[in-house]
Design an enzyme around this catalytic site. Structure first.
Site, PDB file in Angstrom:
ATOM      1  N   LYS A  13       5.637  10.943  21.347  1.00 53.12           N
ATOM      2  CA  LYS A  13       5.693  11.878  22.488  1.00 53.12           C
ATOM      3  C   LYS A  13       4.307  12.146  23.050  1.00 53.12           C
ATOM      4  O   LYS A  13       4.134  12.987  23.925  1.00 53.12           O
ATOM      5  CB  LYS A  13       6.305  13.211  22.036  1.00 53.12           C
ATOM      6  CG  LYS A  13       7.676  13.100  21.433  1.00 53.12           C
ATOM      7  CD  LYS A  13       8.130  14.479  20.935  1.00 53.12           C
ATOM      8  CE  LYS A  13       9.070  14.350  19.753  1.00 53.12           C
ATOM      9  NZ  LYS A  13       9.147  15.579  18.969  1.00 53.12           N
ATOM     10  N   ARG A  43      -2.520   4.960   7.248  1.00 51.74           N
ATOM     11  CA  ARG A  43      -2.745   3.607   7.785  1.00 51.74           C
ATOM     12  C   ARG A  43      -2.588   3.680   9.295  1.00 51.74           C
ATOM     13  O   ARG A  43      -1.612   4.245   9.797  1.00 51.74           O
ATOM     14  CB  ARG A  43      -1.768   2.588   7.204  1.00 51.74           C
ATOM     15  CG  ARG A  43      -1.897   1.249   7.932  1.00 51.74           C
ATOM     16  CD  ARG A  43      -1.217   0.113   7.252  1.00 51.74           C
ATOM     17  NE  ARG A  43      -1.904  -0.272   6.032  1.00 51.74           N
ATOM     18  CZ  ARG A  43      -1.583  -1.346   5.311  1.00 51.74           C
ATOM     19  NH1 ARG A  43      -0.588  -2.108   5.692  1.00 51.74           N
ATOM     20  NH2 ARG A  43      -2.236  -1.639   4.210  1.00 51.74           N
ATOM     21  N   HIS A  76     -10.277  -1.303   4.244  1.00 54.73           N
ATOM     22  CA  HIS A  76      -9.120  -1.043   3.378  1.00 54.73           C
ATOM     23  C   HIS A  76      -9.692  -0.829   1.966  1.00 54.73           C
ATOM     24  O   HIS A  76      -9.543  -1.677   1.088  1.00 54.73           O
ATOM     25  CB  HIS A  76      -8.185  -2.252   3.423  1.00 54.73           C
ATOM     26  CG  HIS A  76      -6.806  -2.024   2.897  1.00 54.73           C
ATOM     27  ND1 HIS A  76      -6.420  -0.870   2.232  1.00 54.73           N
ATOM     28  CD2 HIS A  76      -5.704  -2.819   2.910  1.00 54.73           C
ATOM     29  CE1 HIS A  76      -5.146  -0.970   1.882  1.00 54.73           C
ATOM     30  NE2 HIS A  76      -4.690  -2.136   2.273  1.00 54.73           N
ATOM     31  N   THR A  78       0.834  -1.205   0.000  1.00 51.89           N
ATOM     32  CA  THR A  78       0.000   0.000   0.000  1.00 51.89           C
ATOM     33  C   THR A  78       0.870   1.256   0.000  1.00 51.89           C
ATOM     34  O   THR A  78       0.653   2.174  -0.792  1.00 51.89           O
ATOM     35  CB  THR A  78      -0.958  -0.018   1.213  1.00 51.89           C
ATOM     36  OG1 THR A  78      -1.573  -1.302   1.278  1.00 51.89           O
ATOM     37  CG2 THR A  78      -2.012   1.047   1.092  1.00 51.89           C
TER      38      THR A  78
HETATM   39  N1   CP Z   1      -2.454  -5.738   0.935  1.00 46.61           N
HETATM   40  C1   CP Z   1      -1.828  -4.857   1.753  1.00 46.61           C
HETATM   41  O1   CP Z   1      -2.466  -3.974   2.322  1.00 46.61           O
HETATM   42  O2   CP Z   1      -0.492  -5.050   1.867  1.00 46.61           O
HETATM   43  P1   CP Z   1       0.486  -4.175   2.771  1.00 46.61           P
HETATM   44  O3   CP Z   1       0.095  -4.409   4.208  1.00 46.61           O
HETATM   45  O4   CP Z   1       1.857  -4.668   2.442  1.00 46.61           O
HETATM   46  O5   CP Z   1       0.282  -2.737   2.399  1.00 46.61           O
END
Ligand code: CP
Length: 300
Positions: free
Chosen positions: A78, A99, A127, A49
């Site tokens: 912190k 993320r 996601h 990602t």
């Molecule tokens: N599929 C996926 O989200 O992979 P990563 O965690 O490597 O970003």
């Protein structure tokens, strides 16, 4: 679309728009994001990602600032709140790819952000950009989405890609979803309620044997070790539903095996050379879909 938080935001029309643009971007160089800056703010590990978003931004002529372990290397260490970090980063960039380990983090970030927030995975929540690239892969490889029979396999309780993909599949006609999981890792009621509402047929089963010869897509997922309270609980499920060549040889000729990756042991390496195995191609399609999303979401 200002922020991209969850799959429910999309309909077939908006999905087609993204896919058409992704097709175009594969064929033609586009530097229209020259002068724009993207922040990739990752509080959880990632390979696909983060790198694909960063590559997408660079390919479109833009620039990237990034922290790969924001929990440790940003001022979160912190005690700074996510909201304060977002307010500050707003001054520096045109889009934030976030993320986070907590479900709902992207939604919280969007409430204080003037620049678009793109959810790149929020704990066991959603996601959505993964789901879009998953759907794009199905369309490219099978040339259809309506009418497919798809098995979503593995840790369906914690898998955010499962949640986001199920919501997107709910927008298509005559799709049959088989949720295949061990007892205790079944799909959430929120997804089942959504599918019921959209009249999508689904079955919950604990074995692939009965359906392997009739599915178009086998979507395998990892048992999400990091979401279990302790190692012993995880070890109870590790190694269930391993895909080997024997199983693959029982699939229809024109069928595909997908996986959001990373994989651990749930697809044996002997499967990688099968023409049905499209999981690495799937990661490549992710670049095109994310280029399309950045181009559509960043203000010119
Ligand atoms: N599929 C996926 O989200 O992979 P990563 O965690 O490597 O970003």
């Amino acid at each position: 679309m200002k922020h991209l938080i969850e799959s429910q935001q999309f309909n077939q029309k908006s999905i087609n728009k993204i896919f058409n643009l992704a097709d175009k971007l594969e064929k033609k160089t586009d530097k229209s994001l020259n002068g724009k800056i993207m922040a990739s703010l990752f509080y959880e590990p990632s390979t696909r990602t983060r790198f694909s978003f960063e590559s997408a931004m660079l390919r479109l002529g833009g620039s990237v600032i990034t922290t790969e372990n924001a929990k440790e290397f940003s001022s979160a260490a912190k005690g700074e709140t996510l909201e304060d970090s977002i307010r500050v980063i707003n001054n520096y960039v045109d889009v934030i790819i976030l993320r986070h380990y907590e479900q709902g983090a992207s939604q919280r970030a969007s409430l204080v952000s003037n620049v678009p927030i793109i959810n790149a995975g929020d704990g066991p929540g959603q996601h959505p950009t993964q789901a879009l690239l998953d759907l794009y892969t199905i369309k490219k490889e099978l040339n259809k989405i309506d009418g497919i029979q798809i098995a979503l396999v593995g840790d369906l309780k914690h898998g955010r890609t499962i949640r986001s993909l199920s919501y997107l599949l709910g927008k298509y006609k005559k799709v049959h979803i088989y949720f295949v999981s061990p007892l205790g890792l079944g799909v959430g009621t929120d997804i089942k309620e959504y599918l019921d509402k959209h009249k999508i047929i689904y079955s919950e089963i604990d074995s692939l044997e009965k359906i392997i010869s009739k599915i178009d897509v086998l979507y395998q997922t990892r048992i999400q070790k990091e979401r279990f309270k302790d190692e012993q609980e995880y070890l109870k499920f590790k190694g269930c539903f391993q895909i080997d060549l024997d199983l693959v040889n029982r699939m229809k000729t024109k069928s595909i095996i997908m996986h959001p990756l990373p994989r651990v042991d749930e697809i044996l390496m002997e499967v990688d050379s099968s023409p049905k195995a499209v999981y690495f191609k799937q990661a490549k399609y992710g670049l095109l879909v994310r280029m399309a999303l950045l181009k559509m979401i960043i203000k010119k």
